[in-house]
Design an enzyme around this catalytic site. Sequence first.
Site, PDB file in Angstrom:
ATOM      1  CD  GLN A 208      72.802  58.736  47.296  1.00 14.10           C
ATOM      2  OE1 GLN A 208      74.015  58.818  47.153  1.00 14.10           O
ATOM      3  NE2 GLN A 208      72.274  58.381  48.448  1.00 14.10           N
ATOM      4  CG  PHE A 239      77.915  53.267  46.947  1.00 10.21           C
ATOM      5  CD1 PHE A 239      77.299  52.110  47.416  1.00 10.21           C
ATOM      6  CD2 PHE A 239      78.388  53.286  45.646  1.00 10.21           C
ATOM      7  CE1 PHE A 239      77.174  50.987  46.589  1.00 10.21           C
ATOM      8  CE2 PHE A 239      78.263  52.166  44.818  1.00 10.21           C
ATOM      9  CZ  PHE A 239      77.654  51.017  45.296  1.00 10.21           C
ATOM     10  CD  GLU A 243      72.271  62.258  52.101  1.00 16.97           C
ATOM     11  OE1 GLU A 243      72.859  61.192  52.354  1.00 16.97           O
ATOM     12  OE2 GLU A 243      71.676  62.920  52.970  1.00 16.97           O
ATOM     13  NE  ARG A 321      72.843  57.891  60.372  1.00 21.21           N
ATOM     14  CZ  ARG A 321      71.788  57.150  60.726  1.00 21.21           C
ATOM     15  NH1 ARG A 321      71.958  56.089  61.498  1.00 21.21           N
ATOM     16  NH2 ARG A 321      70.581  57.458  60.312  1.00 21.21           N
ATOM     17  NE  ARG A 353      75.984  49.830  51.591  1.00 23.23           N
ATOM     18  CZ  ARG A 353      75.972  48.902  50.640  1.00 23.23           C
ATOM     19  NH1 ARG A 353      76.966  48.845  49.783  1.00 23.23           N
ATOM     20  NH2 ARG A 353      74.981  48.045  50.544  1.00 23.23           N
ATOM     21  CG  PHE A 355      75.110  59.838  57.148  1.00 26.84           C
ATOM     22  CD1 PHE A 355      75.186  60.375  55.866  1.00 26.84           C
ATOM     23  CD2 PHE A 355      74.605  60.650  58.154  1.00 26.84           C
ATOM     24  CE1 PHE A 355      74.777  61.682  55.599  1.00 26.84           C
ATOM     25  CE2 PHE A 355      74.201  61.967  57.905  1.00 26.84           C
ATOM     26  CZ  PHE A 355      74.283  62.471  56.627  1.00 26.84           C
ATOM     27  CB  ALA A 520      68.869  57.713  56.300  1.00 23.10           C
ATOM     28  CD  GLU A 723      73.186  54.363  55.581  1.00 21.51           C
ATOM     29  OE1 GLU A 723      72.034  54.426  56.064  1.00 21.51           O
ATOM     30  OE2 GLU A 723      73.997  55.278  55.675  1.00 21.51           O
TER      31      GLU A 723
HETATM   32  N1  MTE Z   1      73.469  49.556  47.017  1.00 19.06           N
HETATM   33  C1  MTE Z   1      73.794  49.801  45.734  1.00 19.06           C
HETATM   34  N2  MTE Z   1      73.816  48.767  44.865  1.00 19.06           N
HETATM   35  N3  MTE Z   1      74.117  51.050  45.289  1.00 19.06           N
HETATM   36  C2  MTE Z   1      74.145  52.124  46.149  1.00 19.06           C
HETATM   37  O1  MTE Z   1      74.444  53.245  45.736  1.00 19.06           O
HETATM   38  N4  MTE Z   1      73.818  52.907  48.457  1.00 19.06           N
HETATM   39  C3  MTE Z   1      73.831  52.526  49.874  1.00 19.06           C
HETATM   40  C4  MTE Z   1      72.871  51.370  50.127  1.00 19.06           C
HETATM   41  N5  MTE Z   1      73.104  50.310  49.175  1.00 19.06           N
HETATM   42  C5  MTE Z   1      73.805  51.893  47.528  1.00 19.06           C
HETATM   43  C6  MTE Z   1      73.454  50.574  47.905  1.00 19.06           C
HETATM   44  C7  MTE Z   1      73.460  53.633  50.753  1.00 19.06           C
HETATM   45  S1  MTE Z   1      74.632  54.730  51.227  1.00 19.06           S
HETATM   46  C8  MTE Z   1      72.194  53.769  51.231  1.00 19.06           C
HETATM   47  S2  MTE Z   1      71.792  55.007  52.319  1.00 19.06           S
HETATM   48  C9  MTE Z   1      71.116  52.868  50.835  1.00 19.06           C
HETATM   49  O2  MTE Z   1      71.544  51.850  49.935  1.00 19.06           O
HETATM   50  C10 MTE Z   1      70.032  53.690  50.146  1.00 19.06           C
HETATM   51  O3  MTE Z   1      68.986  52.906  49.713  1.00 19.06           O
HETATM   52  P1  MTE Z   1      67.848  52.340  50.695  1.00 19.06           P
HETATM   53  O4  MTE Z   1      67.434  53.482  51.563  1.00 19.06           O
HETATM   54  O5  MTE Z   1      66.805  51.899  49.773  1.00 19.06           O
HETATM   55  O6  MTE Z   1      68.476  51.243  51.483  1.00 19.06           O
HETATM   56  N1  HPA Z   2      71.551  59.512  57.045  1.00 11.99           N
HETATM   57  C1  HPA Z   2      71.778  59.749  55.752  1.00 11.99           C
HETATM   58  N2  HPA Z   2      71.630  60.915  55.188  1.00 11.99           N
HETATM   59  C2  HPA Z   2      71.241  61.921  55.961  1.00 11.99           C
HETATM   60  C3  HPA Z   2      70.985  61.741  57.324  1.00 11.99           C
HETATM   61  C4  HPA Z   2      71.149  60.470  57.891  1.00 11.99           C
HETATM   62  O1  HPA Z   2      70.932  60.233  59.083  1.00 11.99           O
HETATM   63  N3  HPA Z   2      70.623  62.934  57.828  1.00 11.99           N
HETATM   64  C5  HPA Z   2      70.683  63.790  56.797  1.00 11.99           C
HETATM   65  N4  HPA Z   2      71.044  63.188  55.664  1.00 11.99           N
HETATM   66 MO1  MOS Z   3      73.498  56.673  52.369  1.00 17.75          MO
HETATM   67  S1  MOS Z   3      75.305  57.316  53.150  1.00 17.75           S
HETATM   68  O1  MOS Z   3      72.589  57.459  53.684  1.00 17.75           O
HETATM   69  O2  MOS Z   3      73.308  57.709  51.047  1.00 17.75           O
END
Ligand code: MTE
Ligand code: HPA
Ligand code: MOS
Length: 767
Positions: A208, A239, A243, A321, A353, A355, A520, A723
Amino acid sequence: MKANTQKIKPTKQTKKSLQNIDSYTHLRGESIYVDDVNVRQGTLHAVVFDSNCAHGKIKSVDYSKALALDGVVRILTSDDVTGENQIGGIIPDEPLFAEGEVHFWGQPIGLIVAESISIAKKARKLIIAEFEELPVITTAKQAKEKGSFINAPRSFNLGNVNEAFANCEYVFEGETFSNGQEHLYIESQGAYVEPLENGNFRIVSSTQGPTQVQRIAARVLGIPMHKIEVDVTRLGGGFGGKEDQATPWAVMAALAAQILNQSVKLILDRHDDLRMTGKRHPYETTYKIGLSKDLKIQAFEIELLQNSGAAADLSPAIAERTLFHATNSYYVPNVKSTVYSCKTNLPPNTAFRGFGGPQGMFVIESAIARVASELGVLNTTIQEANLLKENDEFSYGQIAQKVEIRNSWNTAKEKFELEKVQNEVAVFNENSANIKKGVAVMPITFGISFTNTQMNHARALVHIYQDGSIGVSTAAVEMGQGVNTKLLQIAVDSFSIENHRVKIESTNTTRVANTSPSAASATADLNGKALLMACDSLLFRLKNIVAEEYKVDIKTVSLRDEWVYINDQKSTISWEHLIFKAMALRVALTENAHYATPVIHFDKTKEKGHPFAYHVYGTAIVTTTVDCLRGTYEFDSVKIIHDFGKSMNLGIDLGQIEGGLIQGIGWMTMEEISYAANGKLLSNALSTYKVPDVYSVPKEVEVIPLETPGNDMAVLKSKAVGEPPLMYGIGAYFAIQNAIRAFNPKYKMRFHAPMTPEKVLMGLYQK
Ligand code: MTE
Ligand code: HPA
Ligand code: MOS
């Protein structure tokens, strides 16, 4: 449990959403993941040799038998690191390979590089390591007792809890526990690295955070970042688990490629991945809650012990968080919340997801459930009495604005006839001896932005090629959440051209540098806003060509369906023709834009500020049926009113709600991570770790978008969605608990997640 007939009610969509642009290749099995990359001839394969002791001094490691095996090329250890043997992102406390001591079971000690994976695995079995065992800490409480911490505790304070408790009508104290959670991304961790000329490297990583991989690889290899290119096409899920924790494997493969001048592939198999990587943080918490006579929460004091594992990883940010979300959707005028990041001998726990937010929300929901049972009222009575209002202050100083929590609550209550459902459940329970139903409502308020203000930025690089086709590069990593589809929509809509003209390129550190990880929930906001800016600049330049040629005001020029319009009249200039003109006039057809979220700030010395661009709101009603002879349960329905703002792609956003919800239900009800006292992971396979499957999803899931004016801080007013829906799953815990209460009046409320069938059964027959 019988197979259920699942209905996901189609939510009304005014305009048909653009289908996920990956669905065609996904369905045909043609999508490319790290393990599908065509590798160079002679590529070597690596397997990690890890510790089978959770805490100890390394007395000796004998590699001789392994090295003697035909096909083993080299075994790398900390002695071979050319730069620094250090991969810590926030705090430099994590060696790439153990040095002298091991701190968790599964900690990498060496890397076996061989001609094939099977040879490397055979060699691994021939390595003999001896440890002098040291005391093992597996729980946060043990760590706190021994003073074992990652860093100093953090505390958020609002008002004065001591004064407030003294004036409260009701005060209760208690404890909660929420367990960890395995990410179980379908694509396990891995990377493929090619050495290039002049000591340069190309890393293909399932990460990520491409920049994080580049930065740490440069540190470990002892070379500048410009010598390393990291490329990511997509992930088979992240997920949060990728990261920070995609980094070590990419760096190990890069180190091997550097030392051997050969391309190297390192992909963890499922067992290695389960054993070596960190998970969601378990939290042990004590709370004290005080309410006035009219059930307004006046004071809330909590002490959270985060089980951080053996190194910092992202734990400090996650702990922060947790504090941000410790009051969930409620206004509490007096708050004191403290979190300790406790150092234990488990793999470093990491982003998952939400955090840390879900863990915080579970505590206040538990406290409310406890109060409700003590006072003999419904949980919803207390929840509803305390929902946030406009201009309420969060414990971290941000003033709640454009609050939609009451709106979502009231809409859910009305549309899904909450009172009727609650009455029906009560009547059902009166008439049914061994089957009981439970209903719970879960409101969510989730802050959008990286809590670390400086991470909230992104860039987009757009090339319009001379045939009118377009290449878009951003920092966004596609991990299944559909961000590439949203980016494609933004480019296509900006120029009013057809979908096939736009390609979303891989995420690559040479095209877009210094990126924050895709996390995030802010990926589409940050990268989408940057992309909008880049497209707007190009659009201005293109319109200007027309304005100058036809001597008209630029404001009269527009693009519609692949055609130039002047004063709403279709001109003779097509999109392709316009690009041809731009080339002839030597107009730049490339643009790079930078977006940094405005307004947000946070002062860690005062623990006050305005960390979030906005909040996402929603309310879920969860109904369950518990079999009181067996302790098993099913979810009859989950009905959600969710604040999408103005969703730019309802199809994708609904997918995020459904996936997040099920993942949250899994965390709260069935996924049970278990470590032995010696630090060995017991739930180390899918036979011992149960995740939701098609039989465990609710029989009915209904999601209705909340009507709101939207929020300009969200890209195209389409709020972040990744999330927040996970936290609707918390409602599942309390729905089951309410069913248990209906069966067993002597049931003493216990807040110990997950609520597995075993725990349900114990609760049902508690005396
Ligand atoms: N959805 C899918 N299909 N796969 C993933 O790995 N990660 C989740 C969420 N939805 C994830 C997911 C997490 S932890 C985050 S932070 C966000 O998607 C990241 O993507 P976004 O910032 O575009 O929402
Ligand atoms: N969310 C997800 N990832 C992060 C954050 C947060 O707030 N801060 C640092 N990494
Ligand atoms: Mo999502 S836990 O911020 O990768």
